[in-house]
Structures are given as C-alpha cells and as structure tokens.
Write an enzyme that holds these catalytic residues in place. Structure first.
Site, PDB file in Angstrom:
ATOM      1  N   ASP A 270       0.070   5.256   1.021  1.00  0.00           N
ATOM      2  CA  ASP A 270      -0.014   6.240   2.097  1.00  0.00           C
ATOM      3  C   ASP A 270      -0.023   5.543   3.457  1.00  0.00           C
ATOM      4  O   ASP A 270      -0.815   4.625   3.690  1.00  0.00           O
ATOM      5  CB  ASP A 270      -1.264   7.101   1.921  1.00  0.00           C
ATOM      6  CG  ASP A 270      -1.194   8.396   2.707  1.00  0.00           C
ATOM      7  OD1 ASP A 270      -0.069   8.824   3.037  1.00  0.00           O
ATOM      8  OD2 ASP A 270      -2.250   8.983   3.001  1.00  0.00           O
TER       9      ASP A 270
ATOM     10  N   ASP B 188       0.879  -1.162   0.000  1.00  0.00           N
ATOM     11  CA  ASP B 188       0.000   0.000   0.000  1.00  0.00           C
ATOM     12  C   ASP B 188       0.921   1.218   0.000  1.00  0.00           C
ATOM     13  O   ASP B 188       2.135   1.088   0.225  1.00  0.00           O
ATOM     14  CB  ASP B 188      -0.895  -0.037   1.246  1.00  0.00           C
ATOM     15  CG  ASP B 188      -1.784   1.198   1.350  1.00  0.00           C
ATOM     16  OD1 ASP B 188      -2.407   1.569   0.334  1.00  0.00           O
ATOM     17  OD2 ASP B 188      -1.829   1.810   2.436  1.00  0.00           O
TER      18      ASP B 188
END
Length: 305
Positions: free
Chosen positions: A29, A27
C-alpha cells in the site's frame, strides 16, 4: 554507485542500482497500489523486473489478508505474482510461531479471520476470533475461563478488539504464555490525510496490561527478511527494499543490510528523510533511504531500455 544517502534516483543511476541487485522487496500500500488502484506504471515495473530475471517479493505489515488474498488482488491489478512471493504478517506470524517458537499448542488470537486461516494452514489451532463482550463483574473478569491448551498470545489487527479481549490476553500472559505481535504500526494512513488506529495501538494496550513486551514479527524487525531468505536464495547485499514509510520499510531495509529506495506515493516525504539525516541521532540514520523516487514508475525507462 553514489556514496551519499537520500539521493534522487534518475538517469544512469537507475540502471546501476538495478544491475547491482538480484532481488527486490516491495511494500504494497502506497508503493504498488493505493486503495484498490494500482500506482500507474507499477504492474509494468514488477512484471519487467521478473522478465529480466530479478526475484520479486512483497512484504506487508497488514495482517488482515492471507497470501492468497494478496496474490488475487495483485493479479486483478495486472501484476504477475504468485502466492509464494507474498510475505504478509499473517503468514509470517504463523511461520514464526511454528518454526522459531516451535509452538506445541493453541494460540489465543486477537486478530482477523485471515490470521486464523494462516495459522491453521501451518497446523496451529486458535481461539479468540470474533467479538468478546463484557459480562459479570471484576471478580468474574479475573477468573474468566481459559483454554489450558493455549500456549501463546498473538496480537494482530482486530476490529472486534475489546476490554474483554484485553483482559483475556492478560490472564493468559500472567501464566507466562508466549507473547507475539504481528506489527507495531500505530496508525493506518488513509486517503485525504485521514488515519485510523493501527495494530500497534492494540499491541501496546496488551503490553501495558501484561507489563511485558511482545516479540514483534513485522517490519522494521529482521524476521520478515529471514522468512523470505529461508525459502528463497536471497543475498542481503544484492537486495533492494522499496517502501513508502521510513519508520517501517526503510528501517527494515537498514536493519537487514539491504539497499533502500523510498517512493513518494505514500506516507513519508523527502523532508522527513532529510530531517532524520540531519538530526545527528544514530538511531534515526536507519530511517534515511539510500535513494528516493517520485514513484516506482520512475524505474520504467531503465527497464524498457
């Protein structure tokens, strides 16, 4: 490898885990960056993984950026990344409509300019980007002009979301058009404990109006992994998912049969994971990671050794 879940990853276990995988999904952020700053050590981790022959991909539910925008940001922050390694929900939604739905027609888009660009890149035309203000009375709203070429409604993040967009989506969906959402995240966490409403809020509004559930493309659903696997040789049993959210990233990894690693530089905590583990609820066990680290920088010693 350790048999118990939610194990702190350290020492010799790090090398054991890395040796057991050929591909790593990150992922973005809260995992490799926060805002516009790279997580310290993250660029080195990603670059060293690639130097050691691992395939590295980035899977994000953010539909407001194109693959190129993500790759450009990563390059600026020191990551050695190509556009083809980025799988955001803007790109994946376009691929889903083209390859799974075999869409022949336009899309009514509640979403960003980036989503429009990704649709157009695969040959799908759209209508709907930008403000749509209320005019007239209720009878006019129910008879709002519709584009007969529109065959699907796609809902992503849209800062111009409005009553009229909700109404227009409803009118298309009453006619039985395809209904797709980029992702169902209801809140976007910000620095300092703040948050703003996420795409899931907009999607739920449209679902409520239409009395229909959308097909949702993003994590924790399986399609994003299918999208990666359709373009690259990725074996789910030799793949690691690294994320900061239990309800999207870790559940996505569990749903796809991947090994899972929670990093504590973002949203979820070890206490959250342990609460799921102790709940006795089968549905919540998918949100328990195999391992956790304070930061992905904790992988550096094993990679540098």
């Amino acid at each position: 490898m350790s048999g118990s879940k939610c194990t702190r990853l350290s020492g010799a276990l790090v090398k054991q885990l890395l040796d057991s995988v050929d591909s790593v999904l990150f992922d973005c952020d809260g995992v490799i960056w926060r805002g516009d700053q790279a997580i310290p050590g993250a660029p080195q981790v990603v670059n060293l993984l690639k130097e050691k022959g691992k395939k590295v991909f980035f899977v994000t539910n953010n539909s407001t950026k194109t693959r190129k925008m993500y790759a450009d940001k990563m390059s600026t922050l020191g990551f050695n990344v190509t556009e083809e390694e980025v799988f955001g929900t803007a790109y994946c939604s376009a691929m889903y409509l083209k390859t799974v739905c075999k869409l022949d027609g336009k899309v009514y888009l509640i979403g960003s300019n980036a989503l429009k660009q990704e649709l157009e890149a695969v040959g799908i035309q759209q209508t709907g980007v930008g403000p749509d203000h209320v005019a007239g009375k209720q009878a006019d709203w129910a008879n709002v002009p519709l584009d007969p070429e529109v065959k699907a409604v796609l809902v992503g993040f849209d800062e111009h979301f409005s009553y009229m967009k909700l109404n227009r989506a409803l009118q298309y969906l009453i006619q039985g058009r395809l209904f797709v959402g980029t992702n169902s995240d209801t809140r976007l966490p910000l620095e300092g404990g703040k948050a703003v409403p996420g795409t899931g809020c907009l999607l739920q509004a449209v679902e409520t109006a239409a009395q229909r559930k959308a097909e949702t493309v993003g994590k924790p659903n399986h399609y994003m992994f299918d999208c990666v696997a359709s373009q690259f040789s990725v074996d789910s049993e030799r793949c690691l998912m690294v994320g900061d959210r239990l309800d999207t990233d870790i559940l996505f990894g569990s749903n796809c049969g991947l090994k899972t690693l929670l990093t504590l530089t973002g949203v979820s905590t070890v206490a959250d994971a342990e609460a799921h583990q102790k709940s006795g609820c089968a549905d919540r066990q998918g949100m328990v990671p195999d391992y956790y680290v304070e930061s992905i920088a904790d992988l550096l010693p094993a990679l540098q050794g």
